[in-house]
Scaffold this motif. Structure first.
Motif, PDB file in Angstrom:
ATOM      1  N   MET A   1     -21.418   8.271  62.208  1.00 41.77           N
ATOM      2  CA  MET A   1     -20.433   7.632  61.339  1.00 41.77           C
ATOM      3  C   MET A   1     -19.318   7.043  62.208  1.00 41.77           C
ATOM      4  N   TYR A   2     -18.997   5.780  61.954  1.00 43.53           N
ATOM      5  CA  TYR A   2     -17.891   5.148  62.677  1.00 43.53           C
ATOM      6  C   TYR A   2     -16.571   5.691  62.133  1.00 43.53           C
ATOM      7  N   VAL A   3     -15.755   6.245  63.022  1.00 44.10           N
ATOM      8  CA  VAL A   3     -14.474   6.823  62.616  1.00 44.10           C
ATOM      9  C   VAL A   3     -13.371   6.268  63.520  1.00 44.10           C
TER      10      VAL A   3
ATOM     11  N   VAL B   1     -24.261  15.231  54.535  1.00 44.26           N
ATOM     12  CA  VAL B   1     -23.012  14.529  54.230  1.00 44.26           C
ATOM     13  C   VAL B   1     -22.236  15.337  53.191  1.00 44.26           C
TER      14      VAL B   1
ATOM     15  N   GLN C   1     -18.915  15.227  50.923  1.00 47.17           N
ATOM     16  CA  GLN C   1     -17.944  14.250  50.421  1.00 47.17           C
ATOM     17  C   GLN C   1     -16.769  14.956  49.768  1.00 47.17           C
TER      18      GLN C   1
ATOM     19  N   SER D   1     -14.607  12.622  54.299  1.00 45.86           N
ATOM     20  CA  SER D   1     -16.031  12.906  54.423  1.00 45.86           C
ATOM     21  C   SER D   1     -16.322  13.568  55.762  1.00 45.86           C
TER      22      SER D   1
ATOM     23  N   HIS E   1     -19.778  14.410  58.265  1.00 50.05           N
ATOM     24  CA  HIS E   1     -21.191  14.255  58.543  1.00 50.05           C
ATOM     25  C   HIS E   1     -21.609  15.306  59.571  1.00 50.05           C
TER      26      HIS E   1
ATOM     27  N   ASP F   1     -19.067  14.730  62.627  1.00 51.88           N
ATOM     28  CA  ASP F   1     -18.132  13.610  62.538  1.00 51.88           C
ATOM     29  C   ASP F   1     -17.311  13.780  61.264  1.00 51.88           C
TER      30      ASP F   1
END
Length: 246
Positions: A1-3, A92, A94, A118, A120, A180
């Protein structure tokens, strides 16, 4: 996941609390033709040499790598067959999230956004089809969630029924390899705009928006504290007393 860096939690306890508070995870694996995804409740496996805590974890969440998460799913779910060749999986979790209208900022120009939270979790996947192990996972899941969010229901009168259901259930274990976490909580906004977002969510009737307001306040002040009082269930120790048969 891009954070983006500004949305990473400074305190790893944020990650642990979000998992504990939102244990219905999305299990995602690759398949030969398409990805598979199933919503499943999971719980931490008890580690004999783990630190003391409500689920064998310390309060910081720094020790998640190497820990194990357990879950089960319906044998009729085609995802189960696809798990055989997966090897690795993504869970995941949420947390609360909400749309933020530009009108909240009371200025122009402005743009809408979505604040959300969130986690991951990536890890090695092991399938569980041994009846004894499955029985332990299913009963531990019932005990854990009845204790935490149920009515402490005693399953003793339903154990025979459970045995009839067990052949239609399969289990899995995920050993955590990486985590992540993204907590997008208006960190990109000026302080006065953040205050307006908090006030807007506080005026809402939605419980999740109220939770989000609390999290934004915490992120803005960077003060330690629990994200939620709910603690993620774990597999109880064998010597731990419980109201239902262990």
């Amino acid at each position: 996941m891009y954070v983006p860096e500004q949305y990473r939690p400074r305190d790893a306890s944020w990650t642990l609390e979000l998992i504990r508070s939102n244990p219905l995870a999305l299990l995602v694996t690759n398949g030969p033709q398409h990805p598979w995804a199933t919503h499943v409740p999971v719980l931490f496996a008890e580690e004999p040499d783990g630190p003391e805590g409500p689920d064998g974890l310390d309060a910081t969440g720094d020790d998640l790598v190497g820990r194990r998460l357990l879950g089960h799913l319906n044998l009729m779910n085609p995802h189960w067959e696809a798990l055989a060749g997966a090897g690795h999986a993504l869970l995941v979790f949420q947390g609360p999230g909400s749309y933020v209208s530009p009108t909240v900022y009371e200025t122009a120009p402005a743009a809408p956004t979505w604040d959300f939270t969130s986690v991951h979790v990536h890890g090695a996947l092991r399938l569980i089809d041994d009846p004894d192990d499955l029985r332990k996972i299913v009963q531990a899941t019932v005990r854990a969630y009845e204790r935490e969010v149920g009515t402490d229901w005693d399953m003793s009168e339903s154990l025979e029924y459970f045995e009839r259901l067990l052949p239609g259930v399969r289990g899995f274990e995920i050993k955590i390899e990486s985590v992540d976490s993204m907590f997008k909580l208006s960190q990109e906004q000026l302080p006065e705009a953040v205050t307006k977002v908090i006030d807007s969510f506080r005026r809402s009737d939605g419980g999740r928006r109220q939770e989000l307001a609390t999290m934004i306040e915490r992120a803005a002040s960077d003060k330690p504290g629990d994200l939620a009082s709910y603690r993620h269930p774990r597999v109880p120790r064998e010597d731990e007393p419980c109201s239902a048969p262990c």
